[in-house]
Motif scaffolding. Structure first.
Motif, PDB file in Angstrom:
ATOM      1  N   PRO A 160     -17.535  -2.186  61.104  1.00 28.66           N
ATOM      2  CA  PRO A 160     -16.607  -3.152  60.515  1.00 28.66           C
ATOM      3  C   PRO A 160     -15.294  -2.556  60.056  1.00 28.66           C
ATOM      4  N   ILE A 161     -14.347  -3.463  59.776  1.00 29.76           N
ATOM      5  CA  ILE A 161     -13.072  -3.067  59.171  1.00 29.76           C
ATOM      6  C   ILE A 161     -13.300  -2.681  57.718  1.00 29.76           C
ATOM      7  N   LEU A 162     -14.173  -3.411  57.056  1.00 31.02           N
ATOM      8  CA  LEU A 162     -14.584  -3.073  55.693  1.00 31.02           C
ATOM      9  C   LEU A 162     -15.957  -3.646  55.423  1.00 31.02           C
ATOM     10  N   SER A 163     -16.609  -3.110  54.380  1.00 30.73           N
ATOM     11  CA  SER A 163     -17.937  -3.565  53.989  1.00 30.73           C
ATOM     12  C   SER A 163     -17.933  -3.960  52.518  1.00 30.73           C
ATOM     13  N   ILE A 164     -18.823  -4.886  52.169  1.00 36.61           N
ATOM     14  CA  ILE A 164     -18.950  -5.353  50.788  1.00 36.61           C
ATOM     15  C   ILE A 164     -20.429  -5.325  50.404  1.00 36.61           C
ATOM     16  N   ILE A 165     -20.720  -4.808  49.206  1.00 37.82           N
ATOM     17  CA  ILE A 165     -22.065  -4.897  48.638  1.00 37.82           C
ATOM     18  C   ILE A 165     -21.933  -5.681  47.340  1.00 37.82           C
ATOM     19  N   THR A 166     -22.500  -6.871  47.316  1.00 33.66           N
ATOM     20  CA  THR A 166     -22.267  -7.789  46.199  1.00 33.66           C
ATOM     21  C   THR A 166     -23.003  -7.377  44.938  1.00 33.66           C
ATOM     22  N   SER A 167     -24.276  -7.010  45.068  1.00 30.80           N
ATOM     23  CA  SER A 167     -25.095  -6.714  43.890  1.00 30.80           C
ATOM     24  C   SER A 167     -26.357  -5.997  44.346  1.00 30.80           C
ATOM     25  N   ILE A 168     -27.059  -5.420  43.384  1.00 34.39           N
ATOM     26  CA  ILE A 168     -28.355  -4.801  43.647  1.00 34.39           C
ATOM     27  C   ILE A 168     -29.369  -5.436  42.700  1.00 34.39           C
ATOM     28  N   GLY A 169     -30.457  -5.954  43.261  1.00 36.69           N
ATOM     29  CA  GLY A 169     -31.526  -6.536  42.452  1.00 36.69           C
ATOM     30  C   GLY A 169     -32.879  -6.149  43.010  1.00 36.69           C
ATOM     31  N   LEU A 170     -33.913  -6.386  42.231  1.00 40.46           N
ATOM     32  CA  LEU A 170     -35.271  -6.022  42.640  1.00 40.46           C
ATOM     33  C   LEU A 170     -35.869  -7.144  43.482  1.00 40.46           C
ATOM     34  N   ASP A 171     -35.463  -7.173  44.742  1.00 43.29           N
ATOM     35  CA  ASP A 171     -35.941  -8.185  45.679  1.00 43.29           C
ATOM     36  C   ASP A 171     -36.421  -7.485  46.942  1.00 43.29           C
ATOM     37  N   HIS A 172     -37.394  -8.090  47.625  1.00 39.84           N
ATOM     38  CA  HIS A 172     -37.986  -7.498  48.832  1.00 39.84           C
ATOM     39  C   HIS A 172     -38.453  -6.062  48.566  1.00 39.84           C
ATOM     40  N   THR A 173     -39.073  -5.858  47.408  1.00 42.15           N
ATOM     41  CA  THR A 173     -39.451  -4.498  46.997  1.00 42.15           C
ATOM     42  C   THR A 173     -40.510  -3.891  47.911  1.00 42.15           C
ATOM     43  N   PRO A 196     -13.570   1.224  54.278  1.00 45.30           N
ATOM     44  CA  PRO A 196     -13.590   0.870  52.852  1.00 45.30           C
ATOM     45  C   PRO A 196     -14.845   0.113  52.455  1.00 45.30           C
ATOM     46  N   ILE A 197     -15.343   0.394  51.255  1.00 45.30           N
ATOM     47  CA  ILE A 197     -16.492  -0.314  50.700  1.00 45.30           C
ATOM     48  C   ILE A 197     -16.095  -0.925  49.353  1.00 45.30           C
ATOM     49  N   ILE A 198     -16.379  -2.213  49.194  1.00 45.05           N
ATOM     50  CA  ILE A 198     -16.110  -2.945  47.954  1.00 45.05           C
ATOM     51  C   ILE A 198     -17.450  -3.313  47.347  1.00 45.05           C
ATOM     52  N   ALA A 199     -17.607  -3.163  46.034  1.00 51.53           N
ATOM     53  CA  ALA A 199     -18.920  -3.438  45.438  1.00 51.53           C
ATOM     54  C   ALA A 199     -18.789  -3.937  44.009  1.00 51.53           C
ATOM     55  N   ALA A 200     -19.815  -4.719  43.597  1.00 43.52           N
ATOM     56  CA  ALA A 200     -19.877  -5.253  42.223  1.00 43.52           C
ATOM     57  C   ALA A 200     -21.202  -4.855  41.584  1.00 43.52           C
ATOM     58  N   ILE A 201     -21.588  -3.618  41.780  1.00 43.99           N
ATOM     59  CA  ILE A 201     -22.892  -3.134  41.321  1.00 43.99           C
ATOM     60  C   ILE A 201     -22.790  -2.667  39.872  1.00 43.99           C
ATOM     61  N   LYS A 202     -23.823  -2.983  39.086  1.00 41.62           N
ATOM     62  CA  LYS A 202     -23.776  -2.678  37.653  1.00 41.62           C
ATOM     63  C   LYS A 202     -24.684  -1.513  37.253  1.00 41.62           C
ATOM     64  N   GLN A 203     -25.820  -1.342  37.912  1.00 43.58           N
ATOM     65  CA  GLN A 203     -26.775  -0.317  37.502  1.00 43.58           C
ATOM     66  C   GLN A 203     -26.259   1.083  37.865  1.00 43.58           C
ATOM     67  N   GLU A 204     -26.328   1.998  36.911  1.00 41.44           N
ATOM     68  CA  GLU A 204     -25.790   3.346  37.110  1.00 41.44           C
ATOM     69  C   GLU A 204     -26.473   4.062  38.270  1.00 41.44           C
ATOM     70  N   GLU A 205     -27.811   3.940  38.349  1.00 35.32           N
ATOM     71  CA  GLU A 205     -28.543   4.640  39.405  1.00 35.32           C
ATOM     72  C   GLU A 205     -28.208   4.069  40.782  1.00 35.32           C
ATOM     73  N   ALA A 206     -27.917   2.770  40.835  1.00 38.96           N
ATOM     74  CA  ALA A 206     -27.519   2.151  42.097  1.00 38.96           C
ATOM     75  C   ALA A 206     -26.103   2.589  42.478  1.00 38.96           C
ATOM     76  N   LEU A 207     -25.212   2.605  41.489  1.00 42.44           N
ATOM     77  CA  LEU A 207     -23.842   3.066  41.737  1.00 42.44           C
ATOM     78  C   LEU A 207     -23.824   4.484  42.294  1.00 42.44           C
ATOM     79  N   ALA A 208     -24.679   5.325  41.754  1.00 38.12           N
ATOM     80  CA  ALA A 208     -24.718   6.722  42.199  1.00 38.12           C
ATOM     81  C   ALA A 208     -25.070   6.822  43.680  1.00 38.12           C
ATOM     82  N   GLU A 209     -25.978   5.950  44.145  1.00 39.70           N
ATOM     83  CA  GLU A 209     -26.355   5.959  45.552  1.00 39.70           C
ATOM     84  C   GLU A 209     -25.206   5.503  46.442  1.00 39.70           C
TER      85      GLU A 209
END
Length: 437
Positions: A160-173, A196-209
């Protein structure tokens, strides 16, 4: 070969028996046999746990306002199967579905005989979309919504030209992992080299990944609350408004027609994406196009008010984070209303915490079953609730009609849960309304 739309659709759905088979080998084989349609496309890739569909819609409407022809690939559908493959919000035609199935059928039949195994339903629909946008109805850009996870999702063969990750949640675990870190690692699989990657992630451990993968791929990062921020959020009766700001520009009083604080976050991702697309490839996009697109964007089944009198809300809150967003909005907007909730879910979801949250705001809660292979039974859901005013029913249509008859001026009905359930409810609701016209 397929002669009718119904036969084509039956064939697609028959592949559901193969379940979910993560991996890109089958997709790559189909692309080779179709002359690599995915390589012909300009794309944006959108992944995340919640908010993908809304973000797709905001960005599509912005780009449409700028005069672009925009393809979208989304799942699941809410009102009609064809909407999964759309151009400028208009679903693919029945005749085009037939044509695509006839192109794919011999390839799928051949693969069924190979050790690799035949493609799943989702893989076939994804391949159909690539071929459609590349060779049948070429478009300026296509926005692809990830189906599940990211790293091994069928859509992840695009560059893609750019990617977006909206959020991280405990789904499809069961598939993606039990922790935010593990799930983020799978979602980060859509990050591509120098993209480019755009994201709205809140959890620190997820952000680190996300940061780790972006640095590995030399991908520029744009995080909500760091590289772009939301200010002055206001909730109105029929939507939201906010100010969007980066170090370089400020867009004040942006208006949304969808309700919820989470919609402001989804919209901000789309605005950031539009700004980057303007810089990189579509200079014609203006601030006015951004304003128009956000205001016009609507996405069914997302805190959707389908009736004001009586007050009825449909919302596809199908995981813990989605239910939290729903309960927050209900408490904020309708704190004085008596709330009856009708809820259905899939059996492979962890529903205990979802139901606990719904118990906390409901005056009455009814659990229903619906016709879908992975649907949870109403009795299973009922047992997880500790509400004093709870009930269950195997006939969700009857439950809706009964509650509509009982609803009073100080009350409201909320129908929520699986998006597959919401799809059935939307079709039924439309039929009811059509009868009374």
């Amino acid at each position: 070969m397929f002669q009718t739309y119904e036969d084509a659709l039956d064939w697609i759905h028959s592949r559901l028996r193969l379940g979910i088979k993560p991996g890109l080998t089958r997709m790559n084989m189909m692309m080779e046999k179709l002359n690599f349609p995915e390589s012909q496309l300009k794309t944006v890739h959108i992944g995340g746990t919640n908010g993908k569909g809304s973000t797709v819609t905001y960005l599509r409407c912005i780009l449409e306002s700028g005069g672009l022809t925009v393809g979208t690939y989304t799942s699941p559908y809410i009102e009609q199967f064809n909407e999964r493959i759309s151009i400028n919000g208009e679903p693919i035609s029945d005749e085009e579905i037939i044509k695509l199935c006839n192109i794919l059928y011999p390839i799928v039949a051949e693969m069924d005989q190979m050790d690799i195994g035949g493609p799943t339903e989702f893989e076939i629909i994804t391949a159909m979309s690539f071929y459609y946008f590349a060779f049948i109805k070429p478009v300026d850009i296509v926005i692809y919504e990830v189906g599940l996870g990211g790293r091994f999702d069928s859509t992840n063969i695009i560059h893609p030209i750019l990617s977006i990750i909206t959020s991280i949640g405990l789904d499809h675990t069961a598939i993606l992992g039990d922790t935010y870190e593990e799930i983020a690692r799978e979602k980060a699989g859509i990050i591509k080299k120098n993209t480019p990657i755009i994201a709205a992630i809140k959890q620190e451990e997820a952000l680190a990944e996300i940061i780790k993968k972006a640095e590995k791929e030399n991908a520029p990062i744009y995080f909500l609350n760091k590289h772009f921020v939301i200010a002055d959020p206001i909730s109105w009766k029929q939507g939201e408004s906010f100010t969007f700001q980066t170090a370089a520009e400020k867009l004040e009083n942006l208006q949304l027609s969808m309700m919820g604080k989470h919609q402001i976050e989804n919209a901000s991702l789309a605005v950031m994406a539009a700004i980057l697309l303007k810089k990189e490839i579509f200079p014609q996009i203006s601030q006015e196009h951004i304003r128009m697109g956000l205001k016009e964007a609507k996405w069914p089944g997302r805190f959707e008010m389908v009736s004001e009198n009586p007050l009825v809300i449909l919302d596809g809150a199908h995981n813990e984070e989605g239910v939290q967003a729903l309960t927050t909005e209900l408490t904020k907007r309708f704190k004085d209303k008596n709330k009856t909730i009708i809820f259905a879910a899939l059996s492979d979801k962890k529903t205990d915490k979802m139901i606990h949250q719904l118990d906390g705001i409901a005056d009455k809660i009814i659990f229903v079953s619906f016709d879908y292979p992975r649907a949870a039974t109403c009795q299973e859901l009922y047992k997880e609730s500790h509400h004093q005013q709870k009930a269950y029913s195997t006939d969700w249509k009857k439950s809706i009609n009964e509650q509509l008859e009982e609803i009073e001026d100080d009350s409201m009905l909320i129908i929520t849960g699986s998006l597959y359930f919401l799809s059935a409810v939307k079709a039924y609701w439309k039929g009811k309304n059509d009868k009374h016209k």
